[in-house]
Design a protein around this motif. Structure first.
Motif, PDB file in Angstrom:
ATOM      1  N   ASN A   1      63.902  22.727  24.153  1.00  0.00           N
ATOM      2  CA  ASN A   1      64.307  22.197  25.467  1.00  0.00           C
ATOM      3  C   ASN A   1      64.356  23.303  26.515  1.00  0.00           C
ATOM      4  O   ASN A   1      63.406  23.453  27.277  1.00  0.00           O
ATOM      5  CB  ASN A   1      65.622  21.441  25.382  1.00  0.00           C
ATOM      6  N   VAL A   2      65.433  24.087  26.586  1.00  0.00           N
ATOM      7  CA  VAL A   2      65.466  25.211  27.529  1.00  0.00           C
ATOM      8  C   VAL A   2      66.086  26.431  26.860  1.00  0.00           C
ATOM      9  O   VAL A   2      66.957  26.315  25.995  1.00  0.00           O
ATOM     10  CB  VAL A   2      66.267  24.880  28.812  1.00  0.00           C
ATOM     11  N   TRP A   3      65.616  27.593  27.260  1.00  0.00           N
ATOM     12  CA  TRP A   3      66.258  28.841  26.868  1.00  0.00           C
ATOM     13  C   TRP A   3      67.700  28.843  27.378  1.00  0.00           C
ATOM     14  O   TRP A   3      67.992  28.281  28.438  1.00  0.00           O
ATOM     15  CB  TRP A   3      65.529  30.034  27.460  1.00  0.00           C
ATOM     16  N   GLU A   4      68.576  29.547  26.661  1.00  0.00           N
ATOM     17  CA  GLU A   4      69.979  29.613  27.059  1.00  0.00           C
ATOM     18  C   GLU A   4      70.406  31.065  27.230  1.00  0.00           C
ATOM     19  O   GLU A   4      70.244  31.888  26.320  1.00  0.00           O
ATOM     20  CB  GLU A   4      70.869  28.918  26.021  1.00  0.00           C
ATOM     21  N   TYR A   5      70.936  31.366  28.412  1.00  0.00           N
ATOM     22  CA  TYR A   5      71.407  32.724  28.685  1.00  0.00           C
ATOM     23  C   TYR A   5      72.601  33.077  27.798  1.00  0.00           C
ATOM     24  O   TYR A   5      73.435  32.227  27.483  1.00  0.00           O
ATOM     25  CB  TYR A   5      71.868  32.854  30.139  1.00  0.00           C
ATOM     26  N   THR A   6      72.693  34.345  27.444  1.00  0.00           N
ATOM     27  CA  THR A   6      73.906  34.894  26.858  1.00  0.00           C
ATOM     28  C   THR A   6      74.514  35.877  27.847  1.00  0.00           C
ATOM     29  O   THR A   6      73.941  36.163  28.896  1.00  0.00           O
ATOM     30  CB  THR A   6      73.625  35.625  25.528  1.00  0.00           C
ATOM     31  N   SER A   7      75.655  36.422  27.482  1.00  0.00           N
ATOM     32  CA  SER A   7      76.344  37.368  28.369  1.00  0.00           C
ATOM     33  C   SER A   7      75.816  38.784  28.229  1.00  0.00           C
ATOM     34  O   SER A   7      76.203  39.663  28.995  1.00  0.00           O
ATOM     35  CB  SER A   7      77.843  37.368  28.046  1.00  0.00           C
ATOM     36  N   GLN A   8      74.907  39.015  27.303  1.00  0.00           N
ATOM     37  CA  GLN A   8      74.537  40.374  26.928  1.00  0.00           C
ATOM     38  C   GLN A   8      73.202  40.831  27.498  1.00  0.00           C
ATOM     39  O   GLN A   8      72.331  40.012  27.805  1.00  0.00           O
ATOM     40  CB  GLN A   8      74.486  40.478  25.398  1.00  0.00           C
ATOM     41  N   PRO A   9      73.010  42.145  27.582  1.00  0.00           N
ATOM     42  CA  PRO A   9      71.697  42.674  27.948  1.00  0.00           C
ATOM     43  C   PRO A   9      70.712  42.485  26.797  1.00  0.00           C
ATOM     44  O   PRO A   9      71.110  42.374  25.629  1.00  0.00           O
ATOM     45  CB  PRO A   9      71.965  44.161  28.212  1.00  0.00           C
ATOM     46  N   PHE A  10      69.436  42.448  27.125  1.00  0.00           N
ATOM     47  CA  PHE A  10      68.387  42.363  26.112  1.00  0.00           C
ATOM     48  C   PHE A  10      68.073  43.781  25.648  1.00  0.00           C
ATOM     49  O   PHE A  10      67.508  44.583  26.389  1.00  0.00           O
ATOM     50  CB  PHE A  10      67.139  41.708  26.689  1.00  0.00           C
TER      51      PHE A  10
END
Length: 311
Positions: free
Chosen positions: A240-249
């Motif tokens: 469906n959609v990517w989901e952001y996290t609170s962390q840097p990649f």
């Protein structure tokens, strides 16, 4: 899967923007979805069987996680509208004047647009934003129960602050996505989605990027509450959609090839779960351990988010 299939399906802006201040508002949040308690304990992160090692999927490791609450669905167009109406918030895409839209979502009579050189199926569409996802005249109001898209990590952070929640950590997201099943690749277990008879999530069926047969019932986004929930009652944790996290990649590796693959991604933010554009032949990232990154002000038509809340 080989590294020839590891290119990310998401473009990113080259510049970075700060989060816009959110005006103080006494208006209460509406369209609030059901929250479920995610039990704490030993959380698993990553995998010992990475499909895309270049992304830092391995190794499988453990982390103690405190219990928390999580929205059963991603933030929808209706819920984001409530936020904007209450605060007057202006998203990064609106402020910058454009965002990235997947080419095959555009109508055949769409005006000419700029392609993204590295991933030409993405188009820079002037005037596209969360409330006009395909550009001027394409109101998102007709899809109130679909995930809000074309929102940046900055926008998600601003919404989370207003909603008294936060974005999850990678460990929290994976722990929740596993639904109590332990070391499994998908929220429902081990069975791999295919293009013939098993459609547990909204991903691509067909040859990417030319034709999506829509055998799972959807071309583009599906309603945020669709398909079967996982063991914790969470919908669409993959696809469906990517989901952001609170962390840097961040990818920790000493290999020159890995460092080269992620050159220029300083400051990128981590997302999880894959999207409707993922397919095993190209972007096999609709797996719990899969990960990608994008700049904090980028906005695309397959990126959304959901919130967690401390108990």
């Amino acid at each position: 899967m080989t590294d020839t299939k590891s290119a990310c399906c998401s473009p990113a802006r080259s510049d970075q923007s700060a989060i816009e201040p959110v005006p103080t508002s006494q208006a209460k949040e509406e369209q609030t979805p059901l929250r479920v308690l995610i039990p704490g304990g030993r959380g698993l992160i990553g995998t010992d069987f990475p499909e895309l090692p270049v992304d830092g999927e391995a190794p499988l490791r453990q982390k103690r996680i405190a219990s928390f609450q999580m929205d059963t669905i991603t933030v929808t167009n209706a819920r984001f509208r409530t936020f904007v109406d209450a605060t007057g918030y202006v998203t990064d895409a609106e402020r910058l004047g454009d965002c990235f839209v997947f080419e095959n979502l555009l109508p055949k009579d769409a005006p000419a647009s700029r392609a993204v050189a590295a991933v030409p199926w993405w188009r820079v569409i002037d005037g596209a934003s969360w409330h006009e996802p395909l550009g001027p005249g394409s109101a998102a109001s007709c899809l109130p129960d679909h995930p809000v898209v074309n929102v940046s990590w900055n926008d998600a952070q601003a919404f989370a602050k207003w909603a008294n929640g936060r974005l999850p950590t990678e460990a929290e997201w994976e722990h929740a996505s596993r639904g109590g099943l332990g070391d499994v690749p998908f929220p429902w277990g081990d069975q791999v989605p295919n293009d013939t008879d098993f459609f547990p999530c909204n991903i691509w069926q067909g040859r990417f990027p030319d034709a999506d047969f829509g055998l799972d019932g959807h071309r583009g986004t599906a309603p945020a509450q669709s398909f079967e929930a996982n063991g914790y009652g969470l919908y669409n944790m993959v696809g469906n959609v990517w989901e952001y996290t609170s962390q840097p990649f961040v990818v920790k590796s000493l290999k020159k090839s890995v460092k080269q693959a992620h050159l220029g991604k300083t400051g990128f933010k981590l997302s999880k779960g894959g999207s409707f554009l993922c397919h095993a032949s190209y972007c096999y990232r609709y797996r719990i351990s899969a990960r990608t990154g994008t700049s904090a002000d980028s906005a695309t038509s397959h990126q959304g988010f959901r919130l967690v809340y401390d108990t």
